[in-house]
Every structure is written in C-alpha cells, then in structure tokens.
Design an enzyme around this catalytic site. Structure first.
Site, mmCIF file in Angstrom:
data_model
loop_
_atom_site.group_PDB
_atom_site.id
_atom_site.type_symbol
_atom_site.label_atom_id
_atom_site.label_comp_id
_atom_site.label_asym_id
_atom_site.label_seq_id
_atom_site.Cartn_x
_atom_site.Cartn_y
_atom_site.Cartn_z
ATOM 1 N N GLU A 1 63.844 -23.392 -43.091
ATOM 2 C CA GLU A 1 64.204 -22.198 -43.721
ATOM 3 C C GLU A 1 65.410 -22.690 -44.768
ATOM 4 O O GLU A 1 66.065 -23.304 -44.489
ATOM 5 C CB GLU A 1 65.097 -21.340 -42.894
ATOM 6 N N GLU B 1 57.835 -13.999 -41.288
ATOM 7 C CA GLU B 1 58.513 -13.575 -40.236
ATOM 8 C C GLU B 1 58.580 -11.773 -40.102
ATOM 9 O O GLU B 1 57.968 -11.349 -41.166
ATOM 10 C CB GLU B 1 60.044 -13.859 -40.236
ATOM 11 N N ASN C 1 65.463 -20.556 -32.218
ATOM 12 C CA ASN C 1 65.886 -20.321 -33.802
ATOM 13 C C ASN C 1 67.175 -19.790 -33.912
ATOM 14 O O ASN C 1 67.770 -19.302 -33.218
ATOM 15 C CB ASN C 1 64.971 -19.346 -34.408
ATOM 16 N N GLU C 2 67.803 -20.654 -34.829
ATOM 17 C CA GLU C 2 69.258 -20.555 -35.085
ATOM 18 C C GLU C 2 70.203 -20.142 -33.782
ATOM 19 O O GLU C 2 70.610 -19.213 -33.596
ATOM 20 C CB GLU C 2 69.552 -19.312 -36.138
ATOM 21 N N TYR D 1 70.548 -22.104 -47.160
ATOM 22 C CA TYR D 1 70.022 -20.871 -48.338
ATOM 23 C C TYR D 1 70.728 -21.099 -49.537
ATOM 24 O O TYR D 1 72.050 -21.266 -49.377
ATOM 25 C CB TYR D 1 70.155 -19.522 -47.591
ATOM 26 N N GLN E 1 60.760 -16.419 -47.975
ATOM 27 C CA GLN E 1 59.706 -16.514 -47.157
ATOM 28 C C GLN E 1 58.324 -16.266 -47.958
ATOM 29 O O GLN E 1 58.575 -15.988 -48.976
ATOM 30 C CB GLN E 1 59.739 -15.275 -46.281
#
Ligand code: AHR
Length: 510
Positions: free
Chosen positions: A319, A48, A195-196, A262, A368
């Site tokens: 992610e 990103e 995204n999201e 996450y 990432q």
C-alpha cells in the site's frame, strides 16, 4: 526555490548545491553492466471494498446500462489492459480482516448483505466475491493477490478458502467451486495473512502476530505447483520493528513482508492537505514526504539483510500513494480524491525509488486502482476519466521485468533550509524488448533541469519517448476536461537533453 549547501550521498545518487537555474544534472550510465530485474509486480494495484472502488468503479452488474462484460465495466477493463496491470490485491486493506469469503460465493441474490464498518458504514452486497475477483483479473490479464482474514477470521476459515480456490481434488469444497461455475482451480500469485495487524487488523504486537502467522501458514495447503507466495503483514512508515520481529521469528512459509507508507502533504492525519488548490510549500512538503520512501525502505532492507542474508524474503510495499483530505461534499469514508500533476510526479519518484531497491522490492500495490485515494481511474456513472497517475503507469510499463542498468546521478537539491529533496531522480533499464530506457523526473515545480548524459557500453544519440507535464502544479483531468494532463511525444538529442519543471519523461535511448 533553490537547493541547500549540502552534499547528500545516497547509493548511486549524489546531490549538491547548484546555484544557477536551471538545475545542472549529470548522469553516467554503464550500459554494459546489469543490476537486478525490476519485477513487473512493482506495478501492482490495490482494489479494496471501499467507497466506489469496486462497486461502480469496476463492477456495475450485468443489468447495468453502463456497457459491461458480465458485470465488469468495459471502459475500465480496457483502460487497465492498456497499462498492463500485472497484479491486483483484493479484498483489502482493513476490509480484508472483516471479510468472510463464504458470503461472496454462490447465487448473488442469496448472498448476505453486510455493513462495511470500516468504510462509510454502507451496505456491502457481496455481489463481487471470489469468482468475480478472479474473472476480473483474468479479463484484464493480471495476476491475483488475495488478502486473507486473520483479524476476525479463523485458521479453519482461511484454510478452507485456500482449498476452495486451489484444490484440483474431488473434495466437497473443490466441488462447491465447480458448482459455482469454475472447474479449474484459480491461480493465486500472492496470499496475504492479515493486513495492518498493528492497527485495523487487530492491534497486535509483532511477536503475537508472528506466532499467529506461523499457525495460519501451517494450514494453508495447496496442490503441488499452486502455492502462492505467502505475505506476512508488516510495518509502516518509519517502523522497522515489524520487519525485525517477523524476519527473526518466522523461518518458513513466508516469501515476503508487507509494508505501507502513505504520502500526506502535511504528515498530519487530522489535516492531510488538499488534493487541488495547494501552494508551492505544499508541493515541496509532498515531495519531501514521498521521498522518505527511500530511507524507510533502506532501513527495513538493512534489517532484512541482517536476518535474511540470502535474500529469500521480498519487501512488498503493498500500500502506497497520496492521501489527501476528503473532497468536500463527498462521503469522507469513501476516500475519493482528485489526482493532479503532483500525483504523477509522486508516482515517478516512487517508481525510481522502487527500481533502486528492486533486489528486495519485488512487488508493490498503489492505493488504489479506481475512485479511491491515488487512483488510476475516476468514474461518474457512465463517465470515466484517466488520471495523471494512470499516464505515468502507462509510460513506465517498459520497466516491467526490465533489467536495471547501473548509473550515477549528480543533481542539485530542490527545497529550502527546512526541507529538500533531489531535484531530479532517474531510472535506467534494459527492457524485455532489448531496448535501453531512461526515466527522468524533475521534482522542482519552477526550475527546469539540464541533463548531461554520459553513456558507456552502448551507443545512442537520441532520447525518444513521452513526457508528462503541465503549466499548473494541480493540473488535472476532469469529466468535462479529461485530457488536460496527458503524455506528449518527446524527442531530444542526448547532447541537448533537458527537463521542464515538474515533468516526467520516459524515453528509449537510441
Ligand atoms: O487504503 C486504505 C486503507 O489504508 C487500507 O484499508 C488500510 O490497510 C490502510 O490503512
């Protein structure tokens, strides 16, 4: 810490209390049978426009004193080639829903300078744009996953980007791409629509997003054979509602639903936990949190099995990874963190989970790739260091496109009365080279594990491969000591197989 007096039955894995240390683990492998293919894209990466992920990490510009090829740093390119990165997702993340592709094409000195409002409010020069992204993935031999802007863009903007990238006609947009140096259309493997969207992508309800998705996807036109897999922006953590609504309401032009999870040691976004200098309770909390991936995937797949019984839709964990408190003295918005043996174990645990669900989990992207969150690579000006996570990607590359082999694993638990996880998890697969591979991870930081292996349908007497471990839980590689954690040769008779505490092994059974 020892296991619980509990019996845990998961598909292919049973776990019960074993009081004696080391853990007594048994694995029964049915090598004559085969399960789903482990798609290589499970080993995808996320890059990103965030902190030093792209700028400095990948792109230094042609005039940089740091050795580079057309602006891409040579050391990073070589390191990524060595682990065979199959796929890179770009430009975000939250950044994707503020990205306007036209600002990143044409002569670099004429590109507008914007503010990266999500990540540190820094200047975004747009020096790295569409052409640079594709040149980069082509350099490292990866496929492209482009994430479009649904949150602040328009249907027209997204449709035109797709035409610019993929058209082989004599259209004005395709000719603009040619004028900017690229004759042949770019190949896009996946294209994400937002995204999201439940959060930074627009704080939408899944019902509203599903309608927008249908509208945007309708206008994404490509020449025959050039259509990427289209990805809908899905839910996160324990949520299954997004998967439910999207899979029930979008009947066409959707190849998969994305999902984010996450690993925060504390599970608290205000105080996530430290990257280094943590104690055993934080190690356990990290393992417990990361192992939830298995349940969260199962819950979402149950929804997909109901709404998509034919199994058309993929479940893309685009992610995932560890997320710690910002490193003191660093810009908090840059999400830079060190990476230790604990991250390596987390990586292997997640790979073993993804392999179990390979039928639907056909693509993932760790967050990432460079200098951000659970990175493969850290850079400091001309210096580069490979993290323990990088090494696990290297060890596991034999699983890319391998065919999974069913096995039964019996293991004790690692934990306490409050939190516990299986002490050992595993993967077994037949590689594209025809060899039989076994991966094992011992989540317990203080007890070893003895592995009793029963193999049917193949004959082997030895496990030969690599092991990653270290004395300290937070052992890590730094710019001054870059090789503290690195794979070592592993060789063992199958009749005498054991795993040290906090270790990852990938070996060929021969
Ligand atoms: O990876 C960092 C951020 O985490 C991404 O931009 C966003 O999608 C997620 O919340």
């Amino acid at each position: 810490m020892k296991g619980l007096k509990t019996v845990l039955l998961l598909a292919g894995l049973s776990s019960s209390l074993l009081n004696a240390a080391p853990h007594q683990v048994s694995i029964e492998i049915q090598a004559s049978q085969s399960g789903p293919v482990i798609h290589k894209d499970i080993y995808g990466q996320f890059a990103e426009h965030l902190g030093r992920g792209i700028y400095e990490g990948v792109w230094v510009g042609e005039d940089s004193p740091i050795p580079n090829t057309k602006g891409f740093r040579n050391d990073v390119v070589e390191a990524l080639k060595a682990i065979q990165v199959p796929l890179v997702r770009w430009p975000g993340g939250c950044f994707a829903d503020e990205y306007h592709w036209r600002e990143g094409i044409g002569p670099r000195h004429m590109r507008p300078v914007k503010v990266n409002t999500h990540w540190g409010g820094v200047e975004e020069t747009n020096a790295f744009g569409t052409h640079e992204f594709f040149e980069f993935v082509e350099l490292i031999g990866a496929d492209a996953y482009v994430n479009g802007n649904l949150g602040s863009g328009s249907v027209q903007e997204m449709a035109e980007w797709m035409e610019y990238m993929t058209s082989d006609k004599n259209s004005t947009l395709a000719n603009e791409r040619r004028k900017n140096g690229r004759e042949a259309p770019f190949d896009i493997a996946y294209f994400g629509i937002g995204n999201e969207s439940w959060g930074c992508g627009g704080h939408m309800r899944p019902e509203y997003y599903a309608d927008l998705y249908r509208q945007y996807a309708t206008f994404l036109k490509t020449p025959p054979g050039k259509r990427p897999k289209l990805v809908a922006s899905g839910g996160h953590t324990e949520d299954t509602q997004w998967t439910e609504v999207l899979s029930a309401n979008i009947q066409q032009d959707m190849d998969g639903i994305s999902y984010h999870f996450y690993t925060l040691p504390t599970s608290d976004w205000q105080k996530k936990g430290k990257a280094l200098g943590f104690d055993q309770s934080m190690w356990l909390a990290t393992m417990e949190r990361t192992y939830r991936m298995d349940k969260y995937i199962r819950d979402n797949l149950a929804v997909l099995d109901k709404n998509d019984p034919e199994g058309k839709l993929g479940f893309y964990v685009d992610e995932w990874g560890t997320w710690y408190d910002p490193q003191p003295g660093r810009e908090p918005g840059f999400l830079y963190q060190q990476n230790s043996l604990r991250d390596a174990v987390v990586t292997a645990v997640n790979f073993n989970i993804f392999h179990q669900h390979a039928k639907r989990v056909r693509m993932t992207n760790i967050a990432q790739m460079v200098n951000v969150l659970q990175a493969m690579i850290l850079t400091d000006k001309e210096k580069m260091v490979l993290t323990p996570t990088y090494h696990v990607y290297g060890m596991y590359k034999v699983f890319q496109d391998a065919t999974s082999v069913p096995f039964k694993l019996q293991t004790g638990l690692y934990g306490n009365s409050d939190k516990s996880v299986p002490a050992v998890t595993a993967s077994v697969a037949k590689g594209t080279d025809g060899k039989l591979y076994l991966a094992l991870v011992n989540l317990d930081p203080s007890e070893s594990a003895t592995i009793k292996l029963k193999l049917s349908g193949a004959s082997a007497s030895q496990a030969v491969g690599q092991i990653l471990t270290a004395d300290k839980m937070d052992a890590h590689n730094s710019f001054t000591q870059p090789e503290v954690v690195k794979p070592q040769a592993f060789s063992s008779k199958l009749s005498n197989l054991s795993l040290p505490a906090k270790s990852v092994v990938v070996a060929e059974l021969r």
